[in-house]
Structure formats: structure tokens, C-alpha cells
Design a protein around this motif. Structure first.
Motif, PDB file in Angstrom:
ATOM      1  N   PHE A   1     -14.715 -16.776  -7.658  1.00 42.34           N
ATOM      2  CA  PHE A   1     -13.723 -15.482  -8.607  1.00 42.34           C
ATOM      3  C   PHE A   1     -15.220 -14.795  -9.828  1.00 42.34           C
ATOM      4  O   PHE A   1     -15.920 -15.150 -10.513  1.00 42.34           O
ATOM      5  CB  PHE A   1     -12.440 -15.855 -10.034  1.00 42.34           C
ATOM      6  N   GLY A   2     -14.479 -13.392 -10.319  1.00 42.71           N
ATOM      7  CA  GLY A   2     -15.381 -13.238 -11.696  1.00 42.71           C
ATOM      8  C   GLY A   2     -14.647 -13.441 -12.809  1.00 42.71           C
ATOM      9  O   GLY A   2     -13.142 -13.958 -13.047  1.00 42.71           O
ATOM     10  N   ALA A   3     -15.042 -12.858 -13.787  1.00 43.94           N
ATOM     11  CA  ALA A   3     -13.843 -13.607 -15.047  1.00 43.94           C
ATOM     12  C   ALA A   3     -13.172 -13.178 -15.870  1.00 43.94           C
ATOM     13  O   ALA A   3     -12.513 -13.340 -16.356  1.00 43.94           O
ATOM     14  CB  ALA A   3     -14.941 -12.861 -16.569  1.00 43.94           C
TER      15      ALA A   3
ATOM     16  N   GLN B   1     -23.300 -16.791 -11.766  1.00 42.33           N
ATOM     17  CA  GLN B   1     -21.821 -16.358 -11.528  1.00 42.33           C
ATOM     18  C   GLN B   1     -22.634 -15.312 -10.659  1.00 42.33           C
ATOM     19  O   GLN B   1     -22.944 -14.397 -10.578  1.00 42.33           O
ATOM     20  CB  GLN B   1     -21.615 -15.603 -13.256  1.00 42.33           C
TER      21      GLN B   1
ATOM     22  N   VAL C   1     -15.045 -14.618  -0.995  1.00 40.37           N
ATOM     23  CA  VAL C   1     -14.442 -15.973  -0.440  1.00 40.37           C
ATOM     24  C   VAL C   1     -16.583 -16.341   0.522  1.00 40.37           C
ATOM     25  O   VAL C   1     -17.189 -15.904   0.704  1.00 40.37           O
ATOM     26  CB  VAL C   1     -14.083 -15.763   1.102  1.00 40.37           C
TER      27      VAL C   1
ATOM     28  N   GLY D   1     -12.010 -20.639   2.975  1.00 50.21           N
ATOM     29  CA  GLY D   1     -11.802 -19.833   1.854  1.00 50.21           C
ATOM     30  C   GLY D   1     -11.863 -19.918   1.444  1.00 50.21           C
ATOM     31  O   GLY D   1     -11.083 -19.897  -0.109  1.00 50.21           O
ATOM     32  N   LYS D   2     -12.937 -20.457   0.651  1.00 51.01           N
ATOM     33  CA  LYS D   2     -13.123 -21.396  -1.099  1.00 51.01           C
ATOM     34  C   LYS D   2     -13.769 -20.046  -2.141  1.00 51.01           C
ATOM     35  O   LYS D   2     -14.045 -19.503  -1.309  1.00 51.01           O
ATOM     36  CB  LYS D   2     -13.852 -21.992  -1.244  1.00 51.01           C
ATOM     37  N   LEU D   3     -13.413 -20.012  -3.390  1.00 56.77           N
ATOM     38  CA  LEU D   3     -13.239 -18.731  -3.965  1.00 56.77           C
ATOM     39  C   LEU D   3     -13.681 -19.144  -4.452  1.00 56.77           C
ATOM     40  O   LEU D   3     -13.766 -19.707  -5.916  1.00 56.77           O
ATOM     41  CB  LEU D   3     -11.917 -18.845  -4.201  1.00 56.77           C
TER      42      LEU D   3
ATOM     43  N   TYR E   1      -7.228 -10.660  -7.108  1.00 57.71           N
ATOM     44  CA  TYR E   1      -6.056 -11.378  -7.457  1.00 57.71           C
ATOM     45  C   TYR E   1      -5.379 -10.847  -8.829  1.00 57.71           C
ATOM     46  O   TYR E   1      -5.926  -9.845  -9.903  1.00 57.71           O
ATOM     47  CB  TYR E   1      -6.026 -12.788  -7.563  1.00 57.71           C
TER      48      TYR E   1
ATOM     49  N   PRO F   1      -2.961 -16.648  -9.362  1.00 50.59           N
ATOM     50  CA  PRO F   1      -3.127 -15.750  -9.406  1.00 50.59           C
ATOM     51  C   PRO F   1      -2.062 -15.106  -7.924  1.00 50.59           C
ATOM     52  O   PRO F   1      -1.866 -16.295  -7.685  1.00 50.59           O
ATOM     53  CB  PRO F   1      -4.596 -15.884  -9.280  1.00 50.59           C
TER      54      PRO F   1
ATOM     55  N   PHE G   1      -8.724 -10.678 -10.939  1.00 48.78           N
ATOM     56  CA  PHE G   1      -9.388 -11.195 -10.323  1.00 48.78           C
ATOM     57  C   PHE G   1     -10.327 -10.573  -9.564  1.00 48.78           C
ATOM     58  O   PHE G   1      -9.182 -10.538  -9.143  1.00 48.78           O
ATOM     59  CB  PHE G   1      -9.206 -12.636 -10.505  1.00 48.78           C
TER      60      PHE G   1
END
Lengths: 112, 115
Positions: A102-104, A2, A93, A98-100, A36, A44, A89
Motif C-alpha cells: 500500500f501507499g500511505a 516503500q 499486488v 494477492g499480497k498487497l 481502496y 478499506p 489508498f
């Protein structure tokens, strides 16, 4: 592994007060960050972003702060409104396409 | 302008079965990304398609596969379903040119339950 972490799963705040959401990241190559907002049964939706060349970006009631030295960003919502109740969230990037990552997420509840 | 749509909304399958999820991109967008959001977690990147070619993949096994069609709609296929595949599957479309990305627009997701 993570690389984007939101350590507060929930936040309760009174209407009119400030909401502060925190996000930490581990990859120093990240150079663009987004927040988001997600309501139940919806995807989102983009809220606000910040580039690593800045330390602050403001859009109406929403301000994002970036501290690269400690790999930390935060979202401030002032004043908080009941419609702000949602899951927020933090995302980074990870490449030029632009692949993201994310946090939880943090569940925000704004009470009257 | 039509937003990103996904079908079906909900789906229940049993272990070992195969599933196909569909996504219709926002008009004018040439890139679609798929994410898996397990309960209590943030979305995890599965893969991205740009002009019908896979353009990057996250840490997901080969039984997760996809397609992007000439009209930029997309499918996510999962074979040999496992209980841990139960999640919300999100599709996001964007317009990318010369490796410069723009905002991604997410669909409402498909809730997959594997029994």
C-alpha cells in the motif's frame, strides 16, 4: 523500502469537480493495481483495479489510469460528491497470492 | 453473507506484554492476511495464511506470529510488545485457488495502543 508512494497526503475539492489522486511505484514487476477507500472506524473497501496490460479502467464515476513507462497511476473521481470524503489508498499486488503493498494514503475532503 | 469481523475493537497494553487479536473470515474464504497500519501510513503486510499454513511474511520480527483454524478464522499474536507496535491491525480474507487471488475483504481493524 516503500515501493508504492502517494505523495499527496491530502486533497480538498469542491462538490461536482474532479478529484485526481496520484500514485507512483518503483517495482516494475508489479502487474496489478488497486484503489481502496477507507472511512474512519471501517476497514478499506475495494474501489477499482487495473491490470498492467491496460492503461485505463472505468467504473461509473471512477477511472484509473496507468502509465507503466513512468510507473505512475492515477484515480479520477468525476463528479466528486460529499460521500467521497475518505482516505484513498493505492495498492500493488506483489505476488499471485494477492499480497498487497500500500501507499500511505490520500485524505480527500469534498466540500459543498 | 457475513463479512470479516475482528475482535476486540480497541485494546490497551503495556510494554512487554503479549496480545492476541482475532479475525473471523468471510464465509467461503480460505486465505487470511494481516496488515499493520501505523498512524499516517498505509497498511503494511505482516503475513498470510492459506489453509492453516503461513504463506508468506512481510518484514516483521518473529514475535509477530499467527494461526489459522480449520474454520478459516485467524489469530495474530504479538509478544514482548513495544511502543512502536501501537497501530491499527487489519485482517483481510479472500478466496485463493491455485495461486489465483481474488478480491480481499477487510475487517474494521483492532486499534492497539501500547503504553
Amino acid at each position: 523500502d516503500q515501493q508504492v508512494k502517494q505523495n499527496s497526503p491530502s486533497l480538498s475539492v469542491q462538490e461536482g469537480r474532479i478529484s485526481i489522486l496520484n500514485c507512483d511505484y518503483t517495482n516494475s514487476m508489479f502487474d496489478y493495481f488497486l484503489w481502496y477507500k477507507k472511512y474512519p472506524a471501517e476497514g478499506p473497501t475495494f474501489l477499482i483495479s487495473i491490470s498492467s496490460i491496460k492503461d485505463k479502467n472505468e467504473d461509473g464515476r471512477f477511472t484509473v489510469f496507468l502509465n507503466k513507462s513512468v510507473k505512475h497511476l492515477s484515480l479520477h473521481i468525476v463528479p466528486s460528491q460529499p460521500g467521497d470524503s475518505a482516505v484513498y489508498f493505492c495498492a500493488a499486488v506483489s505476488d499471485s497470492w494477492g499480497k498487497l503493498q500500500f501507499g500511505a494514503g490520500t485524505q480527500v475532503v469534498v466540500t459543498p | 453473507e457475513t463479512g470479516v469481523t475482528q475482535s476486540p475493537t480497541h485494546l490497551i497494553k503495556t510494554r512487554g506484554q503479549q496480545v492476541t487479536l482475532r479475525c473471523s473470515s468471510q464465509s467461503g474464504h480460505n486465505t487470511v492476511s494481516w496488515y499493520q497500519q501505523a498512524l499516517g501510513q498505509g497498511p503494511q503486510f505482516i503475513f498470510q495464511y492459506y489453509r492453516e499454513e503461513e504463506n508468506g511474511r512481510g518484514n516483521f520480527p518473529p514475535r509477530f506470529s499467527g494461526l489459522q483454524f480449520p474454520n478459516y478464522s485467524s489469530e495474530l499474536n504479538v509478544n514482548a510488545l513495544e511502543l512502536d507496535d501501537s497501530a491499527l491491525y487489519l485482517c483481510a480474507s479472500s478466496s485463493v485457488e491455485a495461486g489465483e487471488f481474488n478480491e480481499q475483504f477487510f475487517g474494521p481493524g483492532t486499534r492497539l495502543t501500547v503504553l
